[in-house]
Design an enzyme around this catalytic site. Sequence first.
Site, PDB file in Angstrom:
ATOM      1  CG  ASP A 160      -1.503  30.135  35.701  1.00 26.56           C
ATOM      2  OD1 ASP A 160      -0.969  29.261  36.402  1.00 26.56           O
ATOM      3  OD2 ASP A 160      -1.958  29.913  34.561  1.00 26.56           O
ATOM      4  CD  GLU A 411      -8.184  36.517  34.344  1.00 24.80           C
ATOM      5  OE1 GLU A 411      -7.700  35.865  35.276  1.00 24.80           O
ATOM      6  OE2 GLU A 411      -8.690  35.986  33.347  1.00 24.80           O
ATOM      7  CE1 TYR A 466      -8.266  30.096  29.276  1.00 23.81           C
ATOM      8  CE2 TYR A 466      -8.851  31.972  30.662  1.00 23.81           C
ATOM      9  CZ  TYR A 466      -7.956  31.322  29.828  1.00 23.81           C
ATOM     10  OH  TYR A 466      -6.745  31.907  29.537  1.00 23.81           O
ATOM     11  CD  GLU A 502      -5.640  35.233  29.739  1.00 22.08           C
ATOM     12  OE1 GLU A 502      -6.046  34.194  30.321  1.00 22.08           O
ATOM     13  OE2 GLU A 502      -4.927  36.089  30.280  1.00 22.08           O
TER      14      GLU A 502
HETATM   15  C1  GCB Z   1      -6.210  33.525  33.086  1.00 23.98           C
HETATM   16  C2  GCB Z   1      -5.009  34.350  33.392  1.00 23.98           C
HETATM   17  C3  GCB Z   1      -3.731  33.691  32.890  1.00 23.98           C
HETATM   18  C4  GCB Z   1      -3.762  32.204  33.194  1.00 23.98           C
HETATM   19  C5  GCB Z   1      -4.932  31.593  32.460  1.00 23.98           C
HETATM   20  C6  GCB Z   1      -5.057  30.093  32.717  1.00 23.98           C
HETATM   21  O1  GCB Z   1      -7.318  33.999  33.057  1.00 23.98           O
HETATM   22  O2  GCB Z   1      -5.100  35.659  32.913  1.00 23.98           O
HETATM   23  O3  GCB Z   1      -2.626  34.313  33.493  1.00 23.98           O
HETATM   24  O4  GCB Z   1      -2.572  31.568  32.831  1.00 23.98           O
HETATM   25  O5  GCB Z   1      -6.113  32.203  32.880  1.00 23.98           O
HETATM   26  O6  GCB Z   1      -4.562  29.314  31.923  1.00 23.98           O
HETATM   27  O7  GCB Z   1      -5.636  29.735  33.741  1.00 23.98           O
END
Ligand code: GCB
Length: 593
Positions: A160, A411, A466, A502
């Site tokens: 991403d 990931e 997330y 994250e």
């Molecule tokens: C993740 C990735 C990261 C993305 C992020 C997102 O898990 O490691 O590279 O930018 O999510 O914002 O979706």
Amino acid sequence: MLRPRITSTRELLALDGLWDFAVDDDTLLTPWAGPLAPALQAPVPASYNDIFTDPSIRDHVGWVWYQRIVRVPRGWTDERVIVRVDAATHHSVVYVGDVLVAEHEGGYLPFEADVTDRVAAGAEFLLTIGVDNRLTPDTIPPGTVTARPDGRLVQDYSHDFYNYAGLHRSVWLASRPAVHVCDVTVVTDIDGTTGLVDYTVEVSGEASVRVRLVDEAGAVVSAGEGRAGVLRVADARLWRPGSAYLYRLVIEAIVGHVVVDEYPLSVGIRTVAVDGARFPINGEPFYFTGFGKHEDTAVRGKGHDNAYLVHDFQLMDWIGANSFRTSHYPYAEEVLDFADRNGIVVIDETAAVGLNKRIEGGIAVAGGAEHNTFTSGFGPSIQDAHKREIRELIARDKNHPCVVMWSIANEPDSMIEGADEYFEPLFALARELDPTRPVTFVNLIAASPTMCRASQFADVLCLNRYYGWYEDAGDLVLAEAGLEAELREWEHRYRRPIIVTEYGADTIAGFHSVWDQPWTEEYQVGMLDVYHSVFDRVPAVVGEQVWNFADFQTKSGYFRVDGNKKGVFTRDRKPKAAAHALRTRWREIGRAK
Ligand code: GCB
């Protein structure tokens, strides 16, 4: 390969500036044979993509060429002459005149060529560097190139962030003596109030070695002779997070009574360990606060820029961050030097991102699971490429006190069959190359505690989560419950330290709401608050790194608004509301230590 430096025996010329530049449209048969045509001018260091307005340059897939005339300083008659490229993303060839002198795979680590036999002191030569931005099933990171019906090539990849390319870091012309220091490895330890500096030096050719350790005031605090040894430093000043102290190890190669080479290395005396579910630095439990970052700015793309370097560290200091992860590739060496100098703790990551067919452009996709083993979606030599990245990363960064852990991937599809066979040798390799630092990888939410096949090898559990965004967006009650239940399960099963590497919400600066409305500044604050309350209840959590430090560019897609907006700062480094909220929390955590 030591970084080139100016010392009493070495000189250095930065080749940064405007280079002639051409996109290879297959009409440039031997671009190195003479002046490039048609020649644009491109800045080095910088990604070339956002410099030009022509979309066929920004979206080009394949080779581009950089070229300039270089004059070798006339005093370098008896020296070896080296061309050093700090990074060329992703595959590069270097020509001196019409002779190929170097070729390198991997976009974020340096390489060099000894060109002594091709150049002459005082004379000019034509330096041409080709850079290929293609990612394939065998590269790290992986990708695939496909052709559109009209013949245009398109680069696809799972990760991403935008596939910026070019000469992202400096290019150097360096001199060094024929007999020279080739490498040094330093490992530090603490014995009561005494610091121990274990050093091993490699020298090309016959020479004896002398070393001295100098403190910040310039006083010699310890000295030794021979290619390996342990220096003892009485009442050592330790390198501590937030309070760095750097000694300078001066290495001399001596032939007869003449010092033929001198090389200095910054040394921070510190220890790092994993102790049950704690992560002690210098024996004291450390709690990570900070970010996953990117090398990303407007116009420059991934081009290294010292103004942004210093400003980003200022903002990290302002907000109370003590650490960051080099997500998702090795950063410029200037960044690690600055982290050493400023006591910022670094999790150093390879470019192994996007090894996951369930994800496309950062988003989960249907159909990815058709690949029924870890490697079936990749090429036969991806693991070799991954090993090379681990080797080159550790070789480059092993002496930085700021680096406290290696992250060998972000990931990957670690729940799929074969992930264990793929990762076990990679963890073993990292440990063999550096037995002194913990090794980890970063786990994706789909690979839960019961399903992940790679976490068994990791010293620390690094989790990207997330809840409240990709799952149950807008529902922070469910987010809190889901996160807590999962973290407790990891804690219970593994009894290892957990860093949430994250967590965060896309946020458009200036969007507001009184409700839990995704994309607003209030929602970002609310989501971080909920995560923090969970972290504070789970003892194994030893760190929180928000995604992301700043907004950054990605490839186009309906789920990205001119890039990823999970920054706590905007792309031009203005604070969103979350920055102020984090500042309150992290400064309190900092004071409590
Ligand atoms: C993740 C990735 C990261 C993305 C992020 C997102 O898990 O490691 O590279 O930018 O999510 O914002 O979706």
